[in-house]
Design an enzyme around this catalytic site. Structure first.
Site, PDB file in Angstrom:
ATOM      1  N   GLY A  46       1.363  -1.268   0.433  1.00 22.96           N
ATOM      2  CA  GLY A  46      -0.227   0.607   0.407  1.00 22.96           C
ATOM      3  C   GLY A  46       1.262   1.132  -0.080  1.00 22.96           C
ATOM      4  N   GLN A  51       2.799  10.627   1.347  1.00 26.73           N
ATOM      5  CA  GLN A  51       4.270   9.267   1.679  1.00 26.73           C
ATOM      6  C   GLN A  51       5.325   9.640   0.223  1.00 26.73           C
ATOM      7  OE1 GLN A  51       2.275   5.341   2.101  1.00 26.73           O
ATOM      8  NE2 GLN A  51       4.047   5.306   3.495  1.00 26.73           N
ATOM      9  N   CYS A  94       5.232  -0.015   7.247  1.00 29.15           N
ATOM     10  CA  CYS A  94       5.056   1.248   6.661  1.00 29.15           C
ATOM     11  C   CYS A  94       6.495   1.744   5.757  1.00 29.15           C
ATOM     12  CB  CYS A  94       4.760   1.977   7.521  1.00 29.15           C
ATOM     13  SG  CYS A  94       4.383   3.728   6.801  1.00 29.15           S
ATOM     14  N   LEU A  95       6.202   1.778   4.609  1.00 30.47           N
ATOM     15  CA  LEU A  95       7.581   2.516   4.192  1.00 30.47           C
ATOM     16  C   LEU A  95       8.295   3.759   4.714  1.00 30.47           C
ATOM     17  CD1 LEU A  95       6.005   1.277  -0.084  1.00 30.47           C
ATOM     18  CD2 LEU A  95       7.729   0.477   1.444  1.00 30.47           C
ATOM     19  N   HIS A 136      -4.756   1.588   7.107  1.00 28.88           N
ATOM     20  CA  HIS A 136      -3.414   1.990   7.219  1.00 28.88           C
ATOM     21  C   HIS A 136      -3.216   3.311   6.424  1.00 28.88           C
ATOM     22  CE1 HIS A 136       0.735   1.568   7.995  1.00 28.88           C
ATOM     23  NE2 HIS A 136       0.483   1.937   6.618  1.00 28.88           N
ATOM     24  N   GLU A 137      -3.793   3.106   4.991  1.00 27.42           N
ATOM     25  CA  GLU A 137      -3.233   3.912   3.676  1.00 27.42           C
ATOM     26  C   GLU A 137      -4.446   5.165   3.935  1.00 27.42           C
ATOM     27  OE1 GLU A 137      -0.738   3.271   3.024  1.00 27.42           O
ATOM     28  OE2 GLU A 137      -0.274   1.711   2.964  1.00 27.42           O
ATOM     29  N   HIS A 140      -3.034   7.940   6.528  1.00 27.18           N
ATOM     30  CA  HIS A 140      -2.007   8.680   5.875  1.00 27.18           C
ATOM     31  C   HIS A 140      -2.836  10.359   5.292  1.00 27.18           C
ATOM     32  CE1 HIS A 140       1.717   6.646   6.350  1.00 27.18           C
ATOM     33  NE2 HIS A 140       1.253   5.099   6.135  1.00 27.18           N
TER      34      HIS A 140
END
Length: 176
Positions: A46, A51, A94-95, A136-137, A140
């Site tokens: 994701g 991000q 997470c990235l 989760h996304e 953000h």
């Protein structure tokens, strides 16, 4: 398509509340496609627009297991219209917080309304890993990181470690 640079925490751009998009046009479709490519190469399941430095309500997800056909979703202005009372815990990463993981509890089943890649309003029923990834996304988009769901002690340890790593990379000689 293009691979976009992923912002690593701590960074104030990850704490911004994103603006809704008016419509999904060619420019936004390109952003979605670039985000998918960036996510897949990272590799991740994701990615949210903030991000990659874009403060718009756009996310992409693909939780298909490795070796299986891809199942990418491109969601603009995602909105949870229903969430189950049943909860599920997954260890999330997470990235934007590389190599950091923590167990987070979220709704096990959700229904999300969004604009798709073609500017059509859609609804998606998601459960388990897909539901977790979408939630989760979506966090953000409101400046919330998965570490905001864990204890302050654990969160501070993770963020201090990331800050230290960032500082070390910034002071390293070029080419090192």
């Amino acid at each position: 398509m293009a691979v976009l640079p992923i912002i690593v925490a701590p960074d104030p751009r990850l704490k911004v509340k994103c603006k809704p998009v008016a419509r999904v046009d060619a420019e936004l479709r390109k952003l979605m496609d670039d985000m998918l490519e960036t996510m897949e190469l990272a590799p991740g399941i994701g990615l949210a627009a903030p991000q990659v430095g874009v403060a718009k309500r756009v996310i992409v997800v693909d939780v298909a297991p490795s070796g299986q056909p891809r199942q990418p979703y491109r969601l603009a202005n995602p909105e949870i219209v229903w969430a189950s009372e049943e909860k599920i815990a997954f260890e999330e990463g997470c990235l934007s917080l590389p190599q950091e993981f923590a167990e987070v509890v979220r709704s096990a089943h959700i229904r999300v309304r969004y604009l798709d890649h073609e500017n059509e309003i859609r609804e998606l029923e998601a459960k388990d890993m897909l539901a977790t990834c979408i939630q989760h996304e979506m966090d953000h988009l409101d400046g919330v990181l998965f570490v905001d769901h864990i204890s302050a002690l654990k969160r501070n340890i993770i963020l201090r470690r990331l800050k230290k790593e960032k500082k070390a990379k910034a002071s390293a000689p070029v080419g090192a």
